[in-house]
Each structure stands twice: as C-alpha cells, then as structure tokens.
Design an enzyme around this catalytic site. Sequence first.
Site, PDB file in Angstrom:
ATOM      1  N   GLY A 163       0.792  -1.224   0.000  1.00  0.00           N
ATOM      2  CA  GLY A 163       0.000   0.000   0.000  1.00  0.00           C
ATOM      3  C   GLY A 163       0.822   1.270   0.000  1.00  0.00           C
TER       4      GLY A 163
ATOM      5  CG  ASP B  24      16.307  -3.872   3.504  1.00  0.00           C
ATOM      6  OD1 ASP B  24      15.825  -3.499   4.588  1.00  0.00           O
ATOM      7  OD2 ASP B  24      16.636  -5.053   3.279  1.00  0.00           O
TER       8      ASP B  24
END
Length: 329
Positions: free
Chosen positions: A221, A249
Amino acid sequence: MILTVTLNTALDVTYRVPRLHPHTSHRVTGACERPGGKGLNVARVLAALGHEVTATGFAGGPVGTVLRDLLADSPGVVDALVPCAGGTRRTLAVVDEASGDTTQFNEPGPHITPAEWAGFLSRYGELLAGARAVALCGSLPPGVPVGAYALLIRTARAAGVPVLLDTGGEALRRGIAARPEMIKPNTAELAELTGSRDPLPATRDARRRGAHAVVTSLGPGGLLAATADGTWRATPPRVLSGNPTGAGDSAVAGLLSGLAEGLDWPERLTRAVALSAATVHAPAAGEFDARTYEEFRDAVAVTVAGRPAGPPDTHRGTRPHNARVGRST
C-alpha cells in the site's frame, strides 16, 4: 559519503522452487547468494543510485569471508566491516514460483563480545567524520546492548550527522528516544511501539516519542509519513507480484538518498515507493529493476494524509534534476 550500519550482517541465500509443499523434498530451480542484512541491502541500492557508500557492522567466520568476497563485487560500496570471532549468520528465502510467496528463515547471528563492541564504537566514530547521513538497520546480534542504537544515534547527532533508524522492538523503543532524524517501521513494528493498529494516529504518536519524522511502510500500500512539514501518503499505481524481500530496504535507500540530496518530502517518498516496487521485480534484495523504477517514478501518487474531506491535494511522481539511475538489475 553515506554510512550504513548493519550490526547483524548475513549471507542471504535465495532458493526458487516451482511450488512449496510442506513435508516433502524440493528440486531447486534457481539459487543465488548475496551480501545481506538490511544495511548492506540499503548500501547496494544507494550505490546503484550513484552515491558514495561505506558499509560497516560485524562479519566473522567462513560465512563472513564469503559475504565480504561478495561485497567486494558490489560496485560503489566500501567495506568497513569489523571482524568478530563468531560466525556471520545466514538467511534463507524460499520463493514459491507458483504463488509468488516467499518463506524466510533467519539465523540469530554471532555473539559479540564487549571488546568487539568497543572496537566497533571506535571505528564508527572514525567513519562519522566523513559521513553526510547514517542508516542504522536491522536486528542486534547477541551480546550487543539493547540500547546500542540509542548510543549510535547520540554519537552521530553529536557529530552533526542525521540518522535514519530501521529496526523494531525494544531497540526501536530506546532508539527513538535518542531523537533520530527519521525512523521507518512497518505496521507491525509501529503497533508494537505505540499500541495502536491504526497507521495514521500511530505514525503521529511515534513522532511525538522523539523522531523528527516517521515513515511507516504499509507493504504493497506504499508509505505513510508524519514530518515537521506535514503528513503524506505515497501510493504506488498498482500492486506488483514478485519477491518482496528487501523492498523495505530499498525504501530506506530512497528516503536516505533524498535526505542527502535535499529533496522535499513528496520527492523522497516518490523515490522510496518506486525503488521498493522495483525491488519486488528484482531477483534478490539489494537490487532493483530499472524499468519498473523509471515507470513508477512518474506514477506514484503522494497525497496529504488526515485532512478533512475535500478536493485531494495530489503530487505525482517527478524526476528531480539530480536523481539518476546507476547499476541495477
């Protein structure tokens, strides 16, 4: 130079199987090894974006040797890892090609002695002298004090270097009190920190606990950011199937590079979401698919979050003049 800290580095091993069935043997159709741990993934993406990056943390034993050999083949990343007597851990990701789901197995990491921790602190202080920003990423290996990140944040702040903290649990709770420039929890880490499962009030609550900005990962999302300049939601144009390992990351790399380049918040969030999506289309963490990144940079929608109902204030992805794509998959 941007400095990344991965106290619990890992050798990331990824297996691909046609379909994952419990209680059976499997024929692996593809396998790869990469230098891993969240901060090393961040470092490799930052280098691909064209930034000078130094990676520090711990590495030891035969697995640590393999990790450092692989890191030497990562263009643009300077190895400043500190040796330890214990063996570097491995993480194993098994990708089910039929469903696209990934199953992860993470070893705990080596035990770090007080002398090794003191040696790391000395090295960290030296590296801060040349750093524009620092990312503190991932879990703490056994033996490292639970307040380690709080100490590293205070040390960086004393040197005038902004810090992005990406961790969870008690390490996050103590670290946020040291007032990092930014934290990037996922929704589970945020709920554990604040006690709320509603991302918007929880993100704002986390900011009140000490961080200058809180950027919450909402998975597919997108991102939700509470900052001194406002609160934004950054949403990708569509959900991608693939391997999500390392997507968070890559988002950290996007946020940190945007900080180092002085981009405004909508541009930082656009870059972070685009990189995160592009990593889902890459074969391994620490890499991203260049075509997906280019496409999503023009399509991410950044809207003001939490305002009363009315006409939306939407920022569409733009290409900052100083952003460029370097090495990618």
